[in-house]
Design a protein around this motif. Structure first.
Motif, PDB file in Angstrom:
ATOM      1  N   CYS A 151     -47.119  14.323  38.813  1.00 47.10           N
ATOM      2  CA  CYS A 151     -46.375  13.312  38.045  1.00 47.10           C
ATOM      3  C   CYS A 151     -46.053  12.100  38.908  1.00 47.10           C
ATOM      4  CB  CYS A 151     -45.090  13.923  37.482  1.00 47.10           C
ATOM      5  SG  CYS A 151     -45.367  15.182  36.197  1.00 47.10           S
TER       6      CYS A 151
ATOM      7  N   GLU B 295     -45.056  18.533  39.886  1.00 47.64           N
ATOM      8  CA  GLU B 295     -44.170  17.399  40.135  1.00 47.64           C
ATOM      9  C   GLU B 295     -44.885  16.328  40.958  1.00 47.64           C
ATOM     10  OE1 GLU B 295     -40.737  18.948  42.038  1.00 47.64           O
ATOM     11  OE2 GLU B 295     -39.893  19.848  40.220  1.00 47.64           O
TER      12      GLU B 295
ATOM     13  N   GLN C 205     -44.651  21.639  31.862  1.00 48.48           N
ATOM     14  CA  GLN C 205     -43.929  22.528  30.950  1.00 48.48           C
ATOM     15  C   GLN C 205     -44.712  23.818  30.696  1.00 48.48           C
ATOM     16  OE1 GLN C 205     -40.830  22.016  30.076  1.00 48.48           O
ATOM     17  NE2 GLN C 205     -40.824  20.027  31.139  1.00 48.48           N
TER      18      GLN C 205
ATOM     19  N   ASN D  76     -49.763  15.281  32.346  1.00 44.34           N
ATOM     20  CA  ASN D  76     -49.140  15.891  33.529  1.00 44.34           C
ATOM     21  C   ASN D  76     -47.800  16.533  33.162  1.00 44.34           C
ATOM     22  OD1 ASN D  76     -51.205  15.198  35.302  1.00 44.34           O
ATOM     23  ND2 ASN D  76     -50.273  13.244  35.844  1.00 44.34           N
ATOM     24  N   GLU D  77     -47.010  15.857  32.343  1.00 46.00           N
ATOM     25  CA  GLU D  77     -45.726  16.413  31.913  1.00 46.00           C
ATOM     26  C   GLU D  77     -45.923  17.670  31.072  1.00 46.00           C
ATOM     27  OE1 GLU D  77     -43.822  13.243  29.881  1.00 46.00           O
ATOM     28  OE2 GLU D  77     -43.493  12.033  31.694  1.00 46.00           O
TER      29      GLU D  77
ATOM     30  N   GLN E 183     -50.146  10.519  32.121  1.00 41.48           N
ATOM     31  CA  GLN E 183     -48.814  10.959  32.533  1.00 41.48           C
ATOM     32  C   GLN E 183     -48.239  11.982  31.557  1.00 41.48           C
ATOM     33  OE1 GLN E 183     -47.065   6.927  32.972  1.00 41.48           O
ATOM     34  NE2 GLN E 183     -46.566   7.525  35.050  1.00 41.48           N
ATOM     35  N   LYS E 184     -48.469  11.781  30.260  1.00 44.77           N
ATOM     36  CA  LYS E 184     -47.993  12.760  29.273  1.00 44.77           C
ATOM     37  C   LYS E 184     -48.697  14.105  29.461  1.00 44.77           C
ATOM     38  CE  LYS E 184     -46.737   9.371  25.705  1.00 44.77           C
ATOM     39  NZ  LYS E 184     -47.029   8.859  24.349  1.00 44.77           N
TER      40      LYS E 184
END
Length: 496
Positions: free
Chosen positions: A310, A307, A389, A384-385, A381-382
């Motif tokens: 992000c 988190e 997950q 990191n996301e 950023q994608k």
């Protein structure tokens, strides 16, 4: 009762080993004591704690930078006598200047607007002589310039607020790394501690095996001397005895190596002798799979780290979007200037000095640099996301696999207990047959090896269960033995 007798037999073997070691100058270690020593002396934990302290000091420094800054600049003596040309009257003149001045300044950063409000006071004295075209002009006076000014950037992001938040995230991340390192160190030390314990146990079993080999050798030697057995049986007994001695020496070396590895991990002196004490008996633990997974997903610190990644990615996106941006600065200032040759009359005829300035930076063309950097940061950023997950999936997967492993180990423990019992009974029966001459030395050696291996396997299975239970505690951050949640030790972000 049978299970208890087997456990007592294993512990008795270790106790035999303990008694065979000299106690003088020897440090007794339990797993709890080893962890306490590591807390203070472990090089890995000390390094992690230093990193945590570094970020804490950076956070303190950043917060201190938001408070009022006081500065004093002194120019005690300044003298010059230049020759210059005056364009207004097209003539040369000589100016002799001697002055002394000092500036006191208070700057107060404004966190919420990223501006700075300043109070500036400059006090000085000067002696000025000018000679122009035969005429001489002189002035000696005190002067004081008191000014209040505001510098405010506009149409851009708040750099101070972002820097403070980023350092807070860095400090929180350092806290998490320290807590994770503590858990990882606990796992590593537990593994190494039980490696030492098993090495002690194996050495005790090999010494017991050596005693049995010596006993068998004495039996066959007496039989050969009484012409009751062939000499080749004596040769085999000698070989078995030599092999047993070699095994003892080999396991002694393994024990010393394991001790050195544990001492290095704990930060202890390598010359210090240690001995590991452990109670490896276990009580089967009932584990709720859903509870373990839910608690792990709610409390695992690695998820908080993702988190934070992000959030830091969002900050970086803000900086990227600010490249070649339209922005401006506003400067407001109001000053009161006074001068007089007499200090007490310095503000007899003051002069107001208001100033207003607005400036803009207008980008025109950057050849697509900003758009490309924004696309690159969106991809980051994608990523990191996606990592966030995947981390959640890994946590659930590891918890499920560990629980399955624990269930399998519980069955293995039951089997290992029965194997030790059967091997012991088999050895005792065949030892009597060996004494009666119904078995050869080679066959008796096989039964001895089988008994030793079953004892080692049983002890290792018990230790594997305890280590896997520790792994589950670390993975789920829940202690199912005590039925309490586990809270890793972290420092609060409270730098005063």
């Amino acid at each position: 009762m049978q299970t208890l007798s087997i456990k007592k037999a294993v512990l008795a073997a270790v106790a035999l080993l303990v008694l065979s070691f000299p106690s003088q100058g020897q440090t007794a270690l339990t797993i709890d004591k080893a962890l306490d020593i590591a807390e203070e002396h472990s090089p890995t934990l000390r390094s992690s704690h230093m990193s945590l302290d570094r970020y804490q000091q950076l956070l303190i420094a950043q917060k201190a930078s938001l408070k009022s800054r006081f500065s004093l600049t002194l120019d005690p003596i300044s003298y010059q006598k230049p020759r210059r040309f005056d364009n207004r009257v097209s003539t040369w003149y000589t100016n002799e200047l001697f002055n002394s001045a000092g500036t006191f300044r208070v700057d107060q950063p404004i966190l919420w607007t990223d501006g700075t409000i300043s109070l500036v006071n400059t006090f000085g004295w000067q002696s000025n002589n000018t000679n122009q075209s035969g005429s001489e002009y002189k002035n000696k006076a005190f002067s004081n310039d008191l000014r209040l000014q505001l510098n405010q950037p506009i149409f851009t992001y708040n750099t101070r607020k972002m820097e403070l938040k980023q350092i807070e995230f860095d400090y929180e991340n350092a806290n998490i790394n320290y807590a994770l390192q503590r858990l990882q160190t606990e796992r590593q030390i537990t593994n190494q501690f039980y490696t030492v314990y098993m090495a002690q146990n194996n050495l005790a079993i090999s010494r017991e095996e050596l005693q049995n080999a010596q006993q068998s050798f004495d039996i066959i030697k007496n039989k050969v001397e009484a012409d009751l057995s062939a000499k080749d049986e004596l040769f085999q007994a000698e070989l078995n005895l030599a092999t047993a001695r070699s095994t003892v020496e080999e396991r002694q070396v393994s024990l010393e190596n394991a001790k050195d590895n544990l001492k290095q991990m704990l930060g202890m002196d390598l010359n210090e002798d240690i001995i590991a004490y452990a109670d490896i008996k276990i009580t089967p633990v009932n584990i709720n799979v859903e509870k373990a997974i839910t608690h792990g997903l709610e409390t695992r610190l690695e998820l908080r780290q993702r988190e934070i990644d992000c959030k830091l990615g969002e900050f970086e996106m803000t900086r990227v979007k600010a490249l070649n941006e339209f922005k401006g600065d506003i400067t407001l200032s109001f000053g009161l200037m006074g001068d007089n040759r007499h200090l007490e009359d310095i503000y007899q005829n003051p002069t107001q000095d208001p100033r207003v300035a607005i400036s803009f930076n207008v980008p025109i063309f950057d050849w697509g640099e900003k758009k490309a950097r924004i696309r690159a940061q969106k991809t980051a950023q994608k990523i990191n996301e996606l990592n966030f997950q995947n981390e959640k999936i890994d946590i659930e997967l590891n918890i499920r696999q560990t629980i399955r492993s624990l269930e399998n180990l519980r069955r293995q423990i039951t089997i290992a207990e029965q194997n030790v019992k059967n091997a012991q009974l088999t050895y005792d029966l065949n030892l009597e047959r060996y004494r009666n001459g119904d078995l050869t030395g080679m066959e008796m050696s096989q039964f001895q090896t089988q008994l030793s291996n079953k004892k080692i396997s049983y002890s290792q299975t018990l230790i594997n269960y305890k280590i896997e239970l520790l792994n589950l505690k670390i993975l789920s951050l829940y202690d199912f033995e005590k039925d309490i949640p586990l809270t890793p030790i972290t420092n609060k972000i409270a730098a005063k």
